[in-house]
Design a protein around this motif. Sequence first.
Motif, PDB file in Angstrom:
ATOM      1  N   THR A 288       0.823  -1.211   0.000  1.00  0.00           N
ATOM      2  CA  THR A 288       0.000   0.000   0.000  1.00  0.00           C
ATOM      3  C   THR A 288       0.858   1.263   0.000  1.00  0.00           C
ATOM      4  OG1 THR A 288      -0.097  -0.090   2.408  1.00  0.00           O
ATOM      5  CG2 THR A 288      -1.952  -1.058   1.217  1.00  0.00           C
TER       6      THR A 288
ATOM      7  N   GLY B  55       4.572   1.247  -6.280  1.00  0.00           N
ATOM      8  CA  GLY B  55       4.228   1.244  -7.710  1.00  0.00           C
ATOM      9  C   GLY B  55       5.372   1.804  -8.540  1.00  0.00           C
ATOM     10  N   LYS B  56       5.955   2.876  -8.023  1.00  0.00           N
ATOM     11  CA  LYS B  56       7.033   3.531  -8.753  1.00  0.00           C
ATOM     12  C   LYS B  56       8.257   2.611  -8.846  1.00  0.00           C
ATOM     13  CE  LYS B  56       9.352   7.938  -9.107  1.00  0.00           C
ATOM     14  NZ  LYS B  56       9.748   9.171  -8.467  1.00  0.00           N
TER      15      LYS B  56
ATOM     16  N   ILE C 262       8.308  -0.684  -8.732  1.00  0.00           N
ATOM     17  CA  ILE C 262       8.038  -1.777  -9.676  1.00  0.00           C
ATOM     18  C   ILE C 262       8.171  -1.256 -11.108  1.00  0.00           C
ATOM     19  CG2 ILE C 262       6.221  -3.326 -10.541  1.00  0.00           C
ATOM     20  CD1 ILE C 262       7.370  -4.331  -7.944  1.00  0.00           C
ATOM     21  N   THR C 263       7.587  -0.080 -11.372  1.00  0.00           N
ATOM     22  CA  THR C 263       7.695   0.499 -12.719  1.00  0.00           C
ATOM     23  C   THR C 263       9.164   0.722 -13.083  1.00  0.00           C
ATOM     24  OG1 THR C 263       5.732   1.720 -12.091  1.00  0.00           O
ATOM     25  CG2 THR C 263       6.716   2.300 -14.201  1.00  0.00           C
TER      26      THR C 263
END
Lengths: 318, 463
Positions: free
Chosen positions: A87, A92-93, A95-96
Amino acid sequence: MFLNTSSQTRLIQRPSPPSRPRSRLGSATERHEWLLFLLLVGPNLGLFFIFTYWPLLYNGYLSFVRWDLLAPVKLWVGLGNYQELFTSPDFGKIITNTISFTIAAVGLTCSLALLLALLLNQPLRGRTVARSIIFSPVMLSGAAIGIVWIYILDPRYGLLDVLIRAVGLRSPNWLLDPHWAMPAVVIVYVWKNLGYAVVIYLAGLQAIPRELYEAALVDGASNWARFRHVTIPGLSPVMFFLVLTTILATFQTFDVIKVMTNGGPVDATTTLIYYLYQEGFVGFNAGRAGVTAVVLFGAMLIFTMVQMRYTQRKVYYS
Amino acid sequence: MSQSRLNRHQISRHQFSPPQISRRHLLKGLGAGVGMVALAACAPVAPATTGSTAVNAPAKEKTTVVLWSSFTGKNGEAETALVKKFNESQGDVALDYQFQGSYEETAQKLTAAIQAQNAPDISLLSDVWWFKFYLNKALLPLDDLLTTANADLSDYQDSLINEGVRQNKHYWIPFARSTPLFYYNKAKWAAAGLPDRGPETWAEFMEWAPKLTEMDGDTVKVPAFVHPNGGSYIAWIFQAVVWQFGGSYSDPDFTMHLADEKAVSAGQFYKDSVHKDKWAIPTKDVTVDFTNELTASTMMSTGSMGGVKANAKFEFGTAMLPKQEQFGCCTGGAGLALLATTPEAKQAAAMQYMLFASSPEMTTFWAQNTGYMPVRKSALKSKEMQDYFTQFPQFKTATEQLALTRPQDAARVFVPNGDQIIGKGLERITVQEEEVATVFAEVQTILETEAKPVLEALKAVEG
C-alpha cells in the motif's frame, strides 16, 4: 575414450540385479556407495545450505517481523510488512522502475550486441582489436565505471556534452533530472555489459554450420531470408540464454545505481534491489527489506519458470 | 555418439583400466580430501595476539584496542597520523585502526559485527547513527571511566559534549565535529564587484546572486550557489535554513514541525532559488563543484575545509551562515563511542585513546589538518591555534560560529533514516518542482510513522 571406459566399467561392475529381494541399502557395496555419495555431495550441499537456502528461509521469516537488525527482540507483525509495502505510494514507482530498467537494458543489450556480433563476424580488418575494445568494459568494476560516467555525463563539463553540442543539441542534466536519470543508468549498464553479449553471440554465430548457408544460397535465398531462416533459428538457444541471464542480472543491478544516483533523484532510479538495500541497510528495517526480497525472489522465480516453459517450445536446438 | 556406442561393445575393460588405482579409490581419496579441507576451514583459528612478542618476552604485554573509523582522503591521512602519534606516545596500548567506509557503511558493519559478537572496541559514529546504538544498549556509559581517567569534561565545548549525554550519562565523545559554513570564491566575488565577505542575510545574497550567476541562454551555467542532493546531506544544511526562517524540523520530544508555516516558507525559498530566481542548482557533490569553480558559493561542512584548501586553485573565503529572521546553525559530524561488548580489561585502554584523540594538542592537530572543530575550549585559546588563525583566517570564522550553534532536531538525527526521508522531500521540491506545503505535509506523516518505534524503544530504555 574416458566415457567409453567408464561406461564399460559400469556395465561390468553392475550386472543385472539378481532376483533376490533386498532392502534399499541392502548390500555393503550400496551402503558404501551411499556413503561415498554423501561424502562427495555433503560439503557442497552444506555450503549451499549455509549461504543460499538458510538465508532464503531466514529472509522469509524476517518478512513477518519488525526488527532494526540490532534489537534482541523481533516483533512478530504477521502480514503487516507485506500490507505496508503493497500500500506504500513508493511501491508502484519502484516496480515500474524495475520493469522499465529491465526492458530497456535487456532490449538494448541483446539487440545491439546482435548487430555488433553480425558485424564482427564478417571478415573485416581490425576486427580482433574491435572485439577486444568492445569486451574490455566487461572486465571493469561497475563502481569504477559509475564514477567515470558521472564525469562523462555532467552537462557542464562532461565529454558527452561536447559530443551532443557538436550536433547542435543540448545535454540534459542526466543524473539530476528525474526524467533522464534512468536512461543514463541504462546507457552505462548497456555499455558495460554489451561486450559479454557480443562474445556469446559470436560463439553462437560460429557454431552455425556453413553448409546451411550454402544450401540456402543454392536454393536462391536472399540475405534477409538466410538471416531469418538460418541465423535466427541457429542463434535461438544463445538468444534464450542471453535474454534470461541478462534479465536476472538487471534485476540484481546495484553497483552502477548506488554509485551514480543513489536511487535518485526522487526515487527515479530506485529499483527493487536498491529499495531492498535502502530499507535494510540505511533504514535498518529488516521486515520491509525482507518483504522486498521475497517480492524480488518471487518475480525472478515466476519469470524464469514462464520463460523456460515458453522458450523450450520455441527455441531450436540442433 | 555413434562412435562411442560402437566402442563400448568392442573394447574390453581391462585394456583401459589402470593397473593400480581404481576410479573408485581415486574418488574416495578426493572425497576425503574435500572433506578435510571443509573441516579445516571450520576449525577455530588460533588467536593471533602476541605471536612474535611472546618470543621476545616483553616486560608487559600491550593491550590491543580496535578502532573503526570512516575518513578518506586528506582527513583519512590525518586520522592515520593521529593513531600513529598515539601508538608512539605510550607503551601500554596498541591501537588497531580499521577503516570501514563512509559513516553509513561503518554503522552497517557495526550492526553486523554486533550480531556476530565480533564488534570493535571503539567506533566512530556520526550524528545520525550513535543514537540507534544507544537505544539498543550497544554503547557503554563512559562516566566511570572518565572519572577514573581524571578527564576534564568542563574543557570540552559545551554544545558538543552535551549532545552525547542521555540521562546524565556520557555515551558519545566529540571528535570530528563540524558545522555548516558559508564558503565563497573570492575571485568570482571580486569579478562581480562584491565586498570580500559573506552575505549578512539571505536578502542581501539575493541582491548579489544575479551578479554571480553565469547563464548559458536560459539555463544556469555557473550558479551563485549550489545545494547538495539527498544523498549528500541536504537535510543537514537545510536544517540551519529552517531555523533561520524561525522554524524547525521537530521538538526534542519528536513533535514534528516540518509542515508548519515557517518551515514551509524556508522550503519555498529553496524551491525559488532553483526554479524561480534561478541562482542555485542542486548538485551531487558540492565540494567538487566548489573546488572546480563550478559555483560561486555554497554551504558545506567545516570538515570539507582541509580538502578545499588542498585542492582549490583559487582563494576562498568563509563566513557565518546568512540570517533570515534570525541566525541558525547546527552541529554535525561524528564522535567516538565505546561498545558495550568491550571487555572490562580493555575499557580503560580504549578510554585512553578517546581522551588522547580529543585532547587539546590532538584536537588542534586534527582541526588544523581537516577543518573539523577543535572540541576543547583550551585548544581554541592555545598559541598554536591563534597562530593558525592568523595564517588561515577562514578557519577562525568556523570556530567563531561554533559558539552560536545548537544541537540538531530529533526528526533528522533520531528518527531512523530521518535524514534521507527529509532529503528526499527536499529533492522533490528542488529537483521535481513539487508544491512545498504538500510535500512537507507528506514527509511529516512519514516522519511521525517512523518515529513511533523509536518512542517505544526510548520509553523502554529511559522510562
